[in-house]
Design a protein around this motif. Structure first.
Motif, PDB file in Angstrom:
ATOM      1  N   PRO A   1       0.770  -1.160  -0.021  1.00  0.00           N
ATOM      2  CA  PRO A   1      -0.018  -0.101  -0.024  1.00  0.00           C
ATOM      3  C   PRO A   1       0.734   1.243   0.098  1.00  0.00           C
ATOM      4  CG  PRO A   1      -0.518  -1.485   1.769  1.00  0.00           C
ATOM      5  CD  PRO A   1       0.503  -2.138   1.098  1.00  0.00           C
ATOM      6  N   GLY A   2       2.257   1.211   0.490  1.00  0.00           N
ATOM      7  CA  GLY A   2       3.017   2.437   0.649  1.00  0.00           C
ATOM      8  C   GLY A   2       2.386   3.401   1.593  1.00  0.00           C
ATOM      9  N   ILE A   3       3.281   4.638   1.410  1.00  0.00           N
ATOM     10  CA  ILE A   3       3.286   5.744   2.256  1.00  0.00           C
ATOM     11  C   ILE A   3       2.133   6.330   2.067  1.00  0.00           C
ATOM     12  CG2 ILE A   3       4.533   7.248   0.912  1.00  0.00           C
ATOM     13  CD1 ILE A   3       5.969   7.939   3.712  1.00  0.00           C
ATOM     14  N   GLY A   4       1.635   6.375   0.795  1.00  0.00           N
ATOM     15  CA  GLY A   4       0.510   7.382   0.544  1.00  0.00           C
ATOM     16  C   GLY A   4      -1.027   6.660   0.657  1.00  0.00           C
ATOM     17  N   ARG A   5      -1.031   5.468   1.475  1.00  0.00           N
ATOM     18  CA  ARG A   5      -2.196   4.756   1.621  1.00  0.00           C
ATOM     19  C   ARG A   5      -2.948   5.521   2.740  1.00  0.00           C
ATOM     20  NH1 ARG A   5      -1.062  -0.060   5.739  1.00  0.00           N
ATOM     21  NH2 ARG A   5      -0.473   1.077   7.230  1.00  0.00           N
ATOM     22  N   GLU A   6      -4.285   5.275   2.449  1.00  0.00           N
ATOM     23  CA  GLU A   6      -5.268   5.884   3.297  1.00  0.00           C
ATOM     24  C   GLU A   6      -5.216   5.120   4.837  1.00  0.00           C
ATOM     25  OE1 GLU A   6      -9.284   6.787   2.101  1.00  0.00           O
ATOM     26  OE2 GLU A   6      -8.660   6.692   0.060  1.00  0.00           O
ATOM     27  N   LEU A   7      -5.347   5.902   5.841  1.00  0.00           N
ATOM     28  CA  LEU A   7      -5.625   5.287   7.099  1.00  0.00           C
ATOM     29  C   LEU A   7      -7.148   5.256   7.292  1.00  0.00           C
ATOM     30  CD1 LEU A   7      -2.941   7.577   8.934  1.00  0.00           C
ATOM     31  CD2 LEU A   7      -2.589   5.267   7.836  1.00  0.00           C
TER      32      LEU A   7
ATOM     33  N   ARG B   1       2.991  10.730  13.778  1.00  0.00           N
ATOM     34  CA  ARG B   1       3.282  11.103  12.321  1.00  0.00           C
ATOM     35  C   ARG B   1       2.711  12.270  11.713  1.00  0.00           C
ATOM     36  NH1 ARG B   1       5.435   6.113   9.713  1.00  0.00           N
ATOM     37  NH2 ARG B   1       5.834   7.663   7.962  1.00  0.00           N
ATOM     38  N   ASP B   2       3.084  12.712  10.687  1.00  0.00           N
ATOM     39  CA  ASP B   2       2.374  13.885   9.987  1.00  0.00           C
ATOM     40  C   ASP B   2       1.379  13.217   8.869  1.00  0.00           C
ATOM     41  OD1 ASP B   2       3.798  15.912  11.089  1.00  0.00           O
ATOM     42  OD2 ASP B   2       5.483  15.604   9.943  1.00  0.00           O
ATOM     43  N   ILE B   3       0.021  14.040   8.996  1.00  0.00           N
ATOM     44  CA  ILE B   3      -1.199  13.294   8.147  1.00  0.00           C
ATOM     45  C   ILE B   3      -1.698  14.364   7.721  1.00  0.00           C
ATOM     46  CG2 ILE B   3      -1.401  11.304   9.509  1.00  0.00           C
ATOM     47  CD1 ILE B   3      -3.924  12.649  10.651  1.00  0.00           C
ATOM     48  N   ILE B   4      -2.422  14.018   6.600  1.00  0.00           N
ATOM     49  CA  ILE B   4      -3.577  15.199   6.094  1.00  0.00           C
ATOM     50  C   ILE B   4      -4.822  14.578   6.055  1.00  0.00           C
ATOM     51  CG2 ILE B   4      -4.123  16.095   3.440  1.00  0.00           C
ATOM     52  CD1 ILE B   4      -1.135  15.477   2.655  1.00  0.00           C
ATOM     53  N   ILE B   5      -5.731  15.344   6.497  1.00  0.00           N
ATOM     54  CA  ILE B   5      -7.056  15.034   6.525  1.00  0.00           C
ATOM     55  C   ILE B   5      -8.063  15.649   5.525  1.00  0.00           C
ATOM     56  CG2 ILE B   5      -9.134  14.921   8.115  1.00  0.00           C
ATOM     57  CD1 ILE B   5      -7.348  14.817  10.314  1.00  0.00           C
ATOM     58  N   ASN B   6      -8.951  14.887   4.793  1.00  0.00           N
ATOM     59  CA  ASN B   6      -9.583  15.811   3.806  1.00  0.00           C
ATOM     60  C   ASN B   6     -11.213  15.610   4.363  1.00  0.00           C
ATOM     61  OD1 ASN B   6      -7.905  16.569   1.555  1.00  0.00           O
ATOM     62  ND2 ASN B   6      -7.737  14.564   1.327  1.00  0.00           N
TER      63      ASN B   6
ATOM     64  N   GLU C   1      -3.511  19.834   7.657  1.00  0.00           N
ATOM     65  CA  GLU C   1      -2.060  18.880   7.753  1.00  0.00           C
ATOM     66  C   GLU C   1      -1.918  19.151   9.149  1.00  0.00           C
ATOM     67  OE1 GLU C   1       0.838  19.788   4.985  1.00  0.00           O
ATOM     68  OE2 GLU C   1      -0.628  20.079   3.202  1.00  0.00           O
ATOM     69  N   GLY C   2      -1.338  18.241   9.978  1.00  0.00           N
ATOM     70  CA  GLY C   2      -0.762  18.213  11.158  1.00  0.00           C
ATOM     71  C   GLY C   2      -0.384  16.833  11.625  1.00  0.00           C
TER      72      GLY C   2
ATOM     73  N   ILE D   1      -8.067  10.145   5.028  1.00  0.00           N
ATOM     74  CA  ILE D   1      -6.933  10.393   5.881  1.00  0.00           C
ATOM     75  C   ILE D   1      -5.716   9.659   5.345  1.00  0.00           C
ATOM     76  CG2 ILE D   1      -5.793  10.423   8.108  1.00  0.00           C
ATOM     77  CD1 ILE D   1      -8.605  10.326   9.442  1.00  0.00           C
ATOM     78  N   LYS D   2      -4.613  10.186   5.082  1.00  0.00           N
ATOM     79  CA  LYS D   2      -3.522   9.632   4.535  1.00  0.00           C
ATOM     80  C   LYS D   2      -2.093  10.273   5.175  1.00  0.00           C
ATOM     81  CE  LYS D   2      -2.754  12.296   0.462  1.00  0.00           C
ATOM     82  NZ  LYS D   2      -2.420  11.951  -0.884  1.00  0.00           N
ATOM     83  N   LEU D   3      -0.962   9.520   4.889  1.00  0.00           N
ATOM     84  CA  LEU D   3       0.349  10.151   5.620  1.00  0.00           C
ATOM     85  C   LEU D   3       0.454  11.147   4.752  1.00  0.00           C
ATOM     86  CD1 LEU D   3       2.099   7.042   6.398  1.00  0.00           C
ATOM     87  CD2 LEU D   3       1.245   8.470   8.174  1.00  0.00           C
ATOM     88  N   ASN D   4       1.320  12.146   5.284  1.00  0.00           N
ATOM     89  CA  ASN D   4       1.782  13.222   4.599  1.00  0.00           C
ATOM     90  C   ASN D   4       3.119  12.929   3.846  1.00  0.00           C
ATOM     91  OD1 ASN D   4       2.614  15.707   3.462  1.00  0.00           O
ATOM     92  ND2 ASN D   4       2.054  16.914   5.158  1.00  0.00           N
TER      93      ASN D   4
END
Length: 80
Positions: free
Chosen positions: A8-14, A26-31, A43-44, A74-77
């Motif tokens: 799934p890699g680093i860009g996978r959804e959580l 870890r740093d994440i991005i929430i849409n 981002e945070g 939600i995914k990793l930044n």
């Protein structure tokens, strides 16, 4: 035949609570589905996940919480 194995890699959804526990700090991005204070993308740093699925992050020195029902993705930044 060609067999390709991927992860799934680093860009996978959580999505699951286990993901959030493992990625805490870890740093994440929430849409979000709807904008909060005029913003749909946050981002945070992930603080954690509550029992009902709400997500808490720190962003620009503030602690923010988002309800599970309001989050679209939600995914990793990857940029950090």
């Amino acid at each position: 035949y060609c067999l390709e194995v991927t992860s799934p890699g680093i860009g996978r959804e959580l999505k699951r609570k286990e993901h959030f526990k493992k990625m805490s700090g870890r740093d994440i991005i929430i849409n979000l589905y709807k904008a909060v204070d005029g913003i749909k993308k946050y981002e945070g740093t992930l603080l954690g996940c509550s029992e009902d699925g709400d997500i808490s992050i720190t962003s620009n020195g503030r602690i923010l919480s988002f309800a599970k029902k309001d989050i679209s993705k939600i995914k990793l930044n990857e940029d950090v």
